[in-house]
Scaffold this motif. Structure first.
Motif, PDB file in Angstrom:
ATOM      1  N   VAL A 233     -46.048 -34.581  35.614  1.00  0.00           N
ATOM      2  CA  VAL A 233     -47.089 -33.719  35.590  1.00  0.00           C
ATOM      3  C   VAL A 233     -47.168 -33.745  33.997  1.00  0.00           C
ATOM      4  CG1 VAL A 233     -47.924 -31.320  35.341  1.00  0.00           C
ATOM      5  CG2 VAL A 233     -46.518 -32.176  37.337  1.00  0.00           C
TER       6      VAL A 233
ATOM      7  N   ALA B 214     -51.027 -29.206  39.425  1.00  0.00           N
ATOM      8  CA  ALA B 214     -49.785 -29.154  38.738  1.00  0.00           C
ATOM      9  C   ALA B 214     -48.837 -28.335  39.448  1.00  0.00           C
ATOM     10  CB  ALA B 214     -49.979 -28.862  37.149  1.00  0.00           C
TER      11      ALA B 214
ATOM     12  N   GLU C 258     -49.770 -36.399  37.981  1.00  0.00           N
ATOM     13  CA  GLU C 258     -50.868 -35.512  38.050  1.00  0.00           C
ATOM     14  C   GLU C 258     -51.161 -35.256  36.358  1.00  0.00           C
ATOM     15  OE1 GLU C 258     -53.116 -34.228  40.192  1.00  0.00           O
ATOM     16  OE2 GLU C 258     -51.852 -34.837  42.006  1.00  0.00           O
TER      17      GLU C 258
ATOM     18  N   LYS D 279     -41.547 -32.474  36.836  1.00  0.00           N
ATOM     19  CA  LYS D 279     -41.510 -31.025  37.239  1.00  0.00           C
ATOM     20  C   LYS D 279     -40.211 -30.465  37.600  1.00  0.00           C
ATOM     21  CE  LYS D 279     -43.970 -27.364  39.872  1.00  0.00           C
ATOM     22  NZ  LYS D 279     -44.997 -26.953  40.740  1.00  0.00           N
TER      23      LYS D 279
END
Length: 161
Positions: free
Chosen positions: A151, A142, A83, A161
């Motif tokens: 992310v 996120a 993302e 993450k």
């Protein structure tokens, strides 16, 4: 010789009154000269339950995104895509296999096209700028990312993450 118990006269009267009232109820017949007709008119309306936050996008966009979600999750789990800070998907680690790389790029391109439609619809619905909607969704994607997925940070760095 056993004696039969006798009730005082007063007791018999107390028992006889309820028995008489219950046993002698009158019959009531209800009839009409013609059969009773009842006209029932029903209207059934089928609607889909929608969230207050549901985007007003075309149903096919939502369907495409739903069907694509498994491919996206597989690519995220493999560490190929992530993302980005603008609310779109990006290829983070392009695969060496050309066919797999093309597949990942096609999935990212298709999803980003549908996300753009989603953001444009939300811009009209909420009366916000495109950038505000984009930032809201970027934070949402996120936040929803699973541990281990890529992310992009606001400074442009990619982190797991």
């Amino acid at each position: 010789m056993e004696s039969i118990p006798r009730f005082p006269r007063k007791g018999w009267v107390l028992l006889a009154v309820p028995i008489t009232l219950l046993g002698c109820s009158p019959s009531v017949r209800v009839t009409t000269p013609e059969p009773v007709r009842i006209h029932v008119r029903m209207n059934v309306e089928v609607t889909e339950k929608q969230s207050a936050h549901a985007p007003p996008v075309a149903p096919e966009v939502a369907e495409h995104r739903r069907l694509r979600s498994g491919e996206i999750q597989g690519l995220k789990n493999a560490g190929v895509i992530g993302e980005d800070r603008d609310g779109f998907l990006a290829v983070v680690n392009p695969p060496a296999d050309v066919a797999y790389k093309q597949f990942a790029e096609r999935v990212v391109q298709d999803e980003n096209r549908d996300r753009l439609k989603l953001y444009m619809a939300q811009t009209k619905l909420q009366g916000k700028t495109f950038e505000e909607i984009q930032d809201e969704y970027a934070r949402r994607w996120a936040r929803r990312a699973f541990p281990g997925e890529y992310v992009q940070q606001p400074d442009g760095a990619w982190v797991r993450k």
